[in-house]
Motif scaffolding. Structure first.
Motif, PDB file in Angstrom:
ATOM      1  N   PRO A   6       0.837  -1.206   0.000  1.00  0.00           N
ATOM      2  CA  PRO A   6       0.000   0.000   0.000  1.00  0.00           C
ATOM      3  C   PRO A   6       0.873   1.258   0.000  1.00  0.00           C
ATOM      4  N   THR A   7       0.370   2.290  -0.625  1.00  0.00           N
ATOM      5  CA  THR A   7       1.066   3.568  -0.624  1.00  0.00           C
ATOM      6  C   THR A   7       0.867   4.222   0.735  1.00  0.00           C
ATOM      7  N   ILE A   8       1.956   4.647   1.325  1.00  0.00           N
ATOM      8  CA  ILE A   8       1.920   5.309   2.628  1.00  0.00           C
ATOM      9  C   ILE A   8       2.360   6.754   2.442  1.00  0.00           C
ATOM     10  N   VAL A   9       1.577   7.682   2.959  1.00  0.00           N
ATOM     11  CA  VAL A   9       1.927   9.105   2.937  1.00  0.00           C
ATOM     12  C   VAL A   9       1.903   9.624   4.367  1.00  0.00           C
ATOM     13  N   ASN A  10       2.615  10.696   4.617  1.00  0.00           N
ATOM     14  CA  ASN A  10       2.584  11.320   5.936  1.00  0.00           C
ATOM     15  C   ASN A  10       1.467  12.353   5.975  1.00  0.00           C
ATOM     16  N   CYS A  11       0.735  12.371   7.073  1.00  0.00           N
ATOM     17  CA  CYS A  11      -0.315  13.368   7.273  1.00  0.00           C
ATOM     18  C   CYS A  11       0.343  14.748   7.169  1.00  0.00           C
ATOM     19  N   PRO A  12      -0.182  15.632   6.307  1.00  0.00           N
ATOM     20  CA  PRO A  12       0.438  16.951   6.149  1.00  0.00           C
ATOM     21  C   PRO A  12       0.356  17.812   7.406  1.00  0.00           C
ATOM     22  N   GLY A  15       2.133  14.534  10.520  1.00  0.00           N
ATOM     23  CA  GLY A  15       3.228  13.679  10.086  1.00  0.00           C
ATOM     24  C   GLY A  15       3.059  12.193  10.331  1.00  0.00           C
ATOM     25  N   ILE A  16       1.938  11.754  10.891  1.00  0.00           N
ATOM     26  CA  ILE A  16       1.688  10.331  11.124  1.00  0.00           C
ATOM     27  C   ILE A  16       1.517   9.627   9.785  1.00  0.00           C
ATOM     28  N   PRO A  17       2.130   8.448   9.594  1.00  0.00           N
ATOM     29  CA  PRO A  17       1.952   7.702   8.341  1.00  0.00           C
ATOM     30  C   PRO A  17       0.486   7.293   8.133  1.00  0.00           C
ATOM     31  N   PRO A  28      -5.390  12.819   2.574  1.00  0.00           N
ATOM     32  CA  PRO A  28      -4.084  12.437   3.093  1.00  0.00           C
ATOM     33  C   PRO A  28      -3.919  12.687   4.585  1.00  0.00           C
ATOM     34  N   PHE A  29      -4.978  13.111   5.246  1.00  0.00           N
ATOM     35  CA  PHE A  29      -4.903  13.364   6.688  1.00  0.00           C
ATOM     36  C   PHE A  29      -5.163  12.079   7.466  1.00  0.00           C
ATOM     37  N   CYS A  30      -4.660  12.025   8.701  1.00  0.00           N
ATOM     38  CA  CYS A  30      -4.838  10.826   9.518  1.00  0.00           C
ATOM     39  C   CYS A  30      -6.198  10.804  10.205  1.00  0.00           C
TER      40      CYS A  30
END
Length: 65
Positions: A6-12, A15-17, A28-30
């Motif tokens: 899965p693609t993992i991005v950091n919460c803008p 910063g949580i993955p 893209p937010f957690c």
């Protein structure tokens, strides 16, 4: 069969993955909290997209000739 990672991005915001997929409805937010904090920053004009400066009378521009 190979499963794709899965693609993992950091919460803008914090910063949580975050997994970029259906399991993360606020991507893209957690969380909803981080999403609303970001929205508030845009609403308060703390964030903005750079653009051309406004042309105003103080810049020597006028519709009157």
């Amino acid at each position: 069969m190979s499963q794709e990672k899965p693609t993992i991005v950091n919460c803008p915001q914090c910063g949580i993955p975050v997994v970029w997929g259906d399991v993360s409805p606020f991507r893209p937010f957690c969380s909803k909290k981080c999403q609303l904090i970001d929205l508030g920053e845009w609403a308060d004009e703390e964030k903005r997209i750079a653009g051309a400066p406004d042309m105003s009378d103080s810049d020597g521009w006028s519709e009157d000739n």
